[in-house]
Design an enzyme around this catalytic site. Structure first.
Site, short mmCIF file in Angstrom:
data_model
loop_
_atom_site.label_atom_id
_atom_site.label_comp_id
_atom_site.label_asym_id
_atom_site.label_seq_id
_atom_site.Cartn_x
_atom_site.Cartn_y
_atom_site.Cartn_z
N ALA A 1 0.82 -1.21 0.00
CA ALA A 1 0.00 0.00 0.00
C ALA A 1 0.85 1.26 0.00
O ALA A 1 0.49 2.29 0.56
CB ALA A 1 -0.93 -0.01 1.21
N ARG B 1 -3.88 8.23 -10.15
CA ARG B 1 -5.12 8.44 -10.92
C ARG B 1 -6.34 8.76 -10.06
O ARG B 1 -7.38 9.14 -10.56
CB ARG B 1 -5.40 7.19 -11.78
N LYS C 1 -5.37 6.62 -1.37
CA LYS C 1 -6.58 5.97 -1.88
C LYS C 1 -7.07 4.85 -0.99
O LYS C 1 -8.27 4.62 -0.89
CB LYS C 1 -6.41 5.53 -3.32
N GLY D 1 8.96 -0.33 -6.97
CA GLY D 1 8.29 -1.48 -7.58
C GLY D 1 7.81 -2.50 -6.56
O GLY D 1 8.19 -2.46 -5.39
N THR D 2 6.97 -3.42 -7.05
CA THR D 2 6.32 -4.37 -6.14
C THR D 2 7.34 -5.34 -5.50
O THR D 2 7.17 -5.73 -4.35
CB THR D 2 5.21 -5.15 -6.85
N ASN E 1 -2.96 -11.38 -14.19
CA ASN E 1 -2.47 -11.52 -12.81
C ASN E 1 -3.28 -10.60 -11.91
O ASN E 1 -3.32 -9.39 -12.12
CB ASN E 1 -0.98 -11.12 -12.80
N ASN F 1 -43.62 8.59 21.36
CA ASN F 1 -44.04 9.08 20.05
C ASN F 1 -43.30 10.38 19.75
O ASN F 1 -43.35 11.34 20.53
CB ASN F 1 -45.55 9.33 20.05
N ASN G 1 -29.08 19.41 19.33
CA ASN G 1 -28.08 18.67 20.12
C ASN G 1 -26.71 19.33 20.13
O ASN G 1 -25.86 18.99 20.92
CB ASN G 1 -27.96 17.23 19.60
N TYR G 2 -26.50 20.29 19.25
CA TYR G 2 -25.16 20.88 19.11
C TYR G 2 -25.23 22.35 19.49
O TYR G 2 -25.99 23.12 18.90
CB TYR G 2 -24.72 20.71 17.65
C1 UD1 Z 1 0.64 -5.15 -10.64
C2 UD1 Z 1 1.27 -6.39 -11.27
C3 UD1 Z 1 0.41 -6.84 -12.45
C4 UD1 Z 1 -0.99 -7.10 -11.98
C5 UD1 Z 1 -1.57 -5.91 -11.26
C6 UD1 Z 1 -2.87 -6.30 -10.59
C7 UD1 Z 1 3.67 -6.07 -10.94
C8 UD1 Z 1 4.95 -5.75 -11.59
N1 UD1 Z 1 2.60 -6.07 -11.71
O1 UD1 Z 1 0.69 -4.14 -11.62
O2 UD1 Z 1 0.98 -8.00 -13.03
O3 UD1 Z 1 -1.80 -7.45 -13.09
O4 UD1 Z 1 -0.70 -5.46 -10.21
O5 UD1 Z 1 -3.53 -5.17 -10.07
O6 UD1 Z 1 3.64 -6.35 -9.74
N2 UD1 Z 1 3.24 -0.76 -4.56
C9 UD1 Z 1 4.07 -0.53 -3.48
N3 UD1 Z 1 5.34 -0.11 -3.72
C10 UD1 Z 1 5.85 0.06 -4.97
C11 UD1 Z 1 4.98 -0.19 -6.06
C12 UD1 Z 1 3.69 -0.61 -5.83
O7 UD1 Z 1 3.67 -0.69 -2.32
O8 UD1 Z 1 7.01 0.42 -5.09
C13 UD1 Z 1 1.86 -1.22 -4.30
C14 UD1 Z 1 0.81 -0.26 -4.81
O9 UD1 Z 1 0.42 0.64 -3.80
C15 UD1 Z 1 -0.32 -1.20 -5.16
C16 UD1 Z 1 0.38 -2.51 -5.52
O10 UD1 Z 1 1.67 -2.43 -4.98
O11 UD1 Z 1 -1.17 -1.46 -4.06
C17 UD1 Z 1 0.46 -2.76 -7.02
O12 UD1 Z 1 1.20 -1.74 -7.62
P1 UD1 Z 1 0.81 -1.08 -9.00
O13 UD1 Z 1 1.78 -0.04 -9.33
O14 UD1 Z 1 -0.64 -0.74 -9.00
O15 UD1 Z 1 1.06 -2.33 -9.98
P2 UD1 Z 1 0.37 -2.56 -11.35
O16 UD1 Z 1 1.09 -1.81 -12.39
O17 UD1 Z 1 -1.10 -2.38 -11.25
MG MG Z 2 -2.46 -1.34 -9.92
#
Ligand code: UD1
Ligand code: MG
Length: 419
Positions: free
Chosen positions: A10, A16, A23, A78-79, A170, A344, A353-354
């Site tokens: 998160a 967006r 969010k 990245g994730t 995915n 009733n 109330n406020y």
């Molecule tokens: C990711 C997946 C994609 C999948 C999609 C599903 C990867 C590379 N891709 O893409 O295959 O179809 O989710 O919704 O994982 N986040 C972090 N730190 C970061 C980056 C992201 O905590 O550095 C969190 C975001 O807040 C979010 C989640 O990871 O909750 C996914 O990240 P997001 O950037 O939305 O990945 P997608 O491009 O949607």
């Molecule tokens: Mg996403």
């Protein structure tokens, strides 16, 4: 089954959404988006849950409170990088790690149980929840070989025109064996297209090292609905609303027009209660049996109705308890009120109330009769069986004793406003 720990991602900015509020803190059917995901983790008896935060970390951490361990990801690289931030907590852990995103509130605990079961049964090191959906754009695609075996996840940005035609995506929910995840997560290379470390790349690393990966496929497109825009939020709200109303109806509540009835999360309603159209019932409200509510009623948080209560049109109730058999049929507002059985509340009754600083309580006794257009300036009490004549203004502290009738309208200029 193996012991489980959960990672919820998160840290993302949610660009967006165009919001000053992260969010995952936005409300969905009256409850913050992230809480749905935390609930699922708790439901799966996850030993520990880690929430990776970054953007507006303090606000997200505050919501999470003691429900999970907060892990900060200072830069969103990245994730895979996000998951890596949790690795020091997983050292020596021999169980499974469930990874999901904080912005997918409709994930179903039953489906996740199936994912964990498949993961255990197939003895895989990584099992991915995938979905067959009509419009796969934006998602990572599931790559399979000629025999249908799962071989990789290809991000949209890196996909060829042919790969983009794949409808299996995915969902972003995975179950990993902790030791394999620990070993391979550090080997993920940065994707040069997106300049991010992809968690999805672990799949190819597993396979290249002869380890087993699996998928669980769902055809329910709603489960992975990630909230990327306000339109997604509205869509999730509509899906959830329908589910909530169906559950209530299955429990014996009549909802005369589901299309115009809004019931938020965590509401309980007793059997044989009827909810009429254009009614909004907020988070956590409790309603007894054989009540009637609406049309055009609004029950706000903290409202508790006993059995056989009638709340009619243009009635608003907030943080108030109405005991059995109370009637409040038209144009009234009760805030911070405690109303005894069978009282009733006449048409047009308002609790003031406020006072500009504090919310004050109004007590209305059993069987009391509040005449039309009465204003009750709180704090004030109306005793059991007492009566307020139509149009009376019952001033602050000028309690009506039990069994007594009060009338009149003492609106006189008395002094300067105290600010
Ligand atoms: C990711 C997946 C994609 C999948 C999609 C599903 C990867 C590379 N891709 O893409 O295959 O179809 O989710 O919704 O994982 N986040 C972090 N730190 C970061 C980056 C992201 O905590 O550095 C969190 C975001 O807040 C979010 C989640 O990871 O909750 C996914 O990240 P997001 O950037 O939305 O990945 P997608 O491009 O949607
Ligand atoms: Mg996403």
């Amino acid at each position: 089954m193996a012991q489980l720990k959960t990672i919820i991602l998160a840290a993302g900015k949610g660009t967006r959404f165009k919001s000053d509020t992260p969010k995952v803190l936005h409300l969905l059917a009256g409850k913050p988006v992230l809480n749905y995901v935390l609930d699922v983790a708790e439901n799966l008896s996850s030993l520990k849950t880690y929430v990776v935060v970054g953007h507006q970390a303090e606000r997200v951490a505050q919501l999470v409170g003691a429900r999970a361990v907060i892990v900060e990801q200072k830069e969103q690289l990245g994730t895979a990088h996000a998951v890596q931030m949790c690795m020091r907590h997983l050292k020596g852990f021999r169980g499974d790690v469930l990874v999901m995103c904080g912005d997918t509130p409709l994930l179903d605990k039953g489906l996740l149980r199936q994912l964990l079961t498949r993961h255990a049964r197939t003895k895989s090191v990584g099992t991915v929840l995938t979905a067959n959906i009509q419009d796969p754009s934006g998602y990572g695609r599931i790559m399979r070989d000629a025999k249908g075996a799962f071989i990789a996840i290809r991000e949209e940005k890196d996909a060829s025109a042919d790969e983009k035609k794949i409808h299996e995506i995915n969902t972003g929910v995975y179950c990993f064996k902790a030791d394999a995840l620990l070993k391979f997560i550090t080997r993920v290379r940065r994707n040069e297209n997106k300049k991010e470390f992809y968690l999805t790349d672990t799949i190819e690393l597993f396979l290249a090292n002869g380890l087993k990966v699996e998928t669980l496929v769902t055809n329910d497109w709603t489960v992975n609905l990630g909230l990327n825009t306000r339109a997604d939020l509205a869509l999730a709200e509509a899906i959830l609303r329908e589910k909530i109303l169906k559950r209530l109806m299955a429990d014996g509540v009549t909802i005369t027009d589901p299309a115009t009835t809004y019931v938020e999360n965590g509401v309980t309603i007793g059997q044989d209660t009827v909810i009429y159209p254009c009614t909004y019932i907020h988070h956590g409200v409790r309603i007894g049996k054989n009540c009637s509510v609406g049309p055009f009623a609004r029950l706000r948080p903290g409202t508790v109705l006993g059995n056989g209560v009638a709340v009619g049109n243009f009635a608003e109730i907030s943080r108030s308890q109405l005991a059995d058999g109370v009637t409040m049929k038209h144009f009234s507002f009760l805030g911070d009120a405690r109303v005894g059985a069978e009282a009733n509340i006449g048409c047009g009754t308002v609790t003031a109330n406020y006072d500009g600083k504090n919310k004050n309580v109004t007590k209305i006794g059993k069987g009391a009769f509040i005449g039309c257009d009465t204003i009750l300036v709180a704090p004030v009490e109306v005793g059991d069986g007492a009566m307020a004549g139509a149009g009376s203004v019952v001033a602050r502290g000028r309690n009506i004793p039990a069994g007594m009738l009060a009338v009149g309208m003492p609106a006189r200029v008395i002094k300067k406003v105290n600010k």
